[in-house]
Design a protein around this motif. Structure first.
Motif, PDB file in Angstrom:
ATOM      1  N   SER A  46       2.272   1.254  19.676  1.00 35.29           N
ATOM      2  CA  SER A  46       1.466   0.219  19.027  1.00 35.29           C
ATOM      3  C   SER A  46       0.418  -0.331  19.984  1.00 35.29           C
ATOM      4  O   SER A  46       0.510  -0.156  21.195  1.00 35.29           O
ATOM      5  CB  SER A  46       2.356  -0.916  18.512  1.00 35.29           C
ATOM      6  OG  SER A  46       2.911  -1.647  19.566  1.00 35.29           O
ATOM      7  N   LEU A  51       4.401  -8.361  15.715  1.00 38.16           N
ATOM      8  CA  LEU A  51       3.510  -9.144  14.871  1.00 38.16           C
ATOM      9  C   LEU A  51       3.098 -10.387  15.661  1.00 38.16           C
ATOM     10  O   LEU A  51       3.943 -11.116  16.177  1.00 38.16           O
ATOM     11  CB  LEU A  51       4.247  -9.541  13.593  1.00 38.16           C
ATOM     12  CG  LEU A  51       3.427 -10.127  12.463  1.00 38.16           C
ATOM     13  CD1 LEU A  51       2.507  -9.063  11.861  1.00 38.16           C
ATOM     14  CD2 LEU A  51       4.347 -10.685  11.389  1.00 38.16           C
ATOM     15  N   LYS A  96      -0.156  -6.649  13.374  1.00 29.81           N
ATOM     16  CA  LYS A  96       0.420  -5.664  14.301  1.00 29.81           C
ATOM     17  C   LYS A  96      -0.138  -4.306  13.908  1.00 29.81           C
ATOM     18  O   LYS A  96      -0.052  -3.907  12.747  1.00 29.81           O
ATOM     19  CB  LYS A  96       1.944  -5.639  14.190  1.00 29.81           C
ATOM     20  CG  LYS A  96       2.581  -4.517  14.998  1.00 29.81           C
ATOM     21  CD  LYS A  96       4.079  -4.402  14.722  1.00 29.81           C
ATOM     22  CE  LYS A  96       4.660  -3.214  15.437  1.00 29.81           C
ATOM     23  NZ  LYS A  96       6.088  -3.041  15.132  1.00 29.81           N
ATOM     24  N   TYR A  98      -0.203  -0.057  14.705  1.00 28.01           N
ATOM     25  CA  TYR A  98       0.622   0.974  15.337  1.00 28.01           C
ATOM     26  C   TYR A  98       0.356   2.345  14.726  1.00 28.01           C
ATOM     27  O   TYR A  98      -0.307   2.471  13.700  1.00 28.01           O
ATOM     28  CB  TYR A  98       2.106   0.622  15.232  1.00 28.01           C
ATOM     29  CG  TYR A  98       2.588   0.389  13.816  1.00 28.01           C
ATOM     30  CD1 TYR A  98       3.187   1.407  13.087  1.00 28.01           C
ATOM     31  CD2 TYR A  98       2.427  -0.850  13.209  1.00 28.01           C
ATOM     32  CE1 TYR A  98       3.620   1.192  11.793  1.00 28.01           C
ATOM     33  CE2 TYR A  98       2.864  -1.071  11.914  1.00 28.01           C
ATOM     34  CZ  TYR A  98       3.457  -0.057  11.211  1.00 28.01           C
ATOM     35  OH  TYR A  98       3.874  -0.255   9.915  1.00 28.01           O
ATOM     36  N   SER A 124       3.835 -15.120  18.519  1.00 24.18           N
ATOM     37  CA  SER A 124       4.451 -13.876  18.085  1.00 24.18           C
ATOM     38  C   SER A 124       5.518 -14.201  17.057  1.00 24.18           C
ATOM     39  O   SER A 124       6.136 -15.268  17.096  1.00 24.18           O
ATOM     40  CB  SER A 124       5.075 -13.163  19.295  1.00 24.18           C
ATOM     41  OG  SER A 124       5.524 -11.891  18.933  1.00 24.18           O
TER      42      SER A 124
END
Length: 158
Positions: A46, A51, A96, A98, A124
């Protein structure tokens, strides 16, 4: 004026070890008001880890090759970004990005204002063992590792 080739930029990976290639181009160019990072993501890697949201920075991701998936917002809406496409996140929006495919993703993360993050403005979304649920956590970088503080109960993980 500054000029640099990607091959000349040192590889500096995230302390979480979530990717193998991250080159902070803004550092190599000496930018003060603009962040720019080059990434190569293998399957399962990622851009940043979990997140998260930057309260102080707008972010744009450009996928040069491959296909990246982004989880957006607290409901984690999945958004696919193909080669040649971009996605923008305003300050404060959880996201997020990835690689959930087999093909390597080459991409860029661009942010403004500022070439670095204000850690007081980074949050986060992770599981809190004390709350026994996923919660928003304030993030701090302490001696090269992330320290997370639950905004609900104050528990510290790190």
């Amino acid at each position: 004026m500054e000029k640099v080739a990607i091959d000349e930029v040192d590889n500096q990976v995230n302390p979480l070890g979530v990717h193998s290639v991250r080159k902070p181009v803004s550092g190599a160019l000496g930018t003060e008001h603009f962040a720019m990072n080059y990434f190569e993501l293998d399957a399962g890697e990622s851009f940043s880890g979990g997140l998260h949201a930057h309260g102080d920075q707008e972010e744009v991701f450009y996928v040069e090759s491959g296909t990246a998936t982004f989880e957006v917002g607290l409901d984690r809406e999945a958004v696919t970004v193909e080669a040649g496409e971009l996605i923008r996140f305003p300050p404060g929006q959880f996201q997020k990005g990835y690689n959930d495919g087999d093909e390597r993703v080459v991409g860029w993360a661009l942010g403004a204002p500022g070439a670095t993050h204000d850690w007081d403005e980074l949050q986060s979304r992770v599981y809190c063992p004390d709350c026994e649920a996923e919660r928003t956590h304030d993030v701090d970088l302490v001696e090269g590792t992330f320290e997370l503080t639950c905004t609900e109960c104050g528990a510290v993980q790190g």
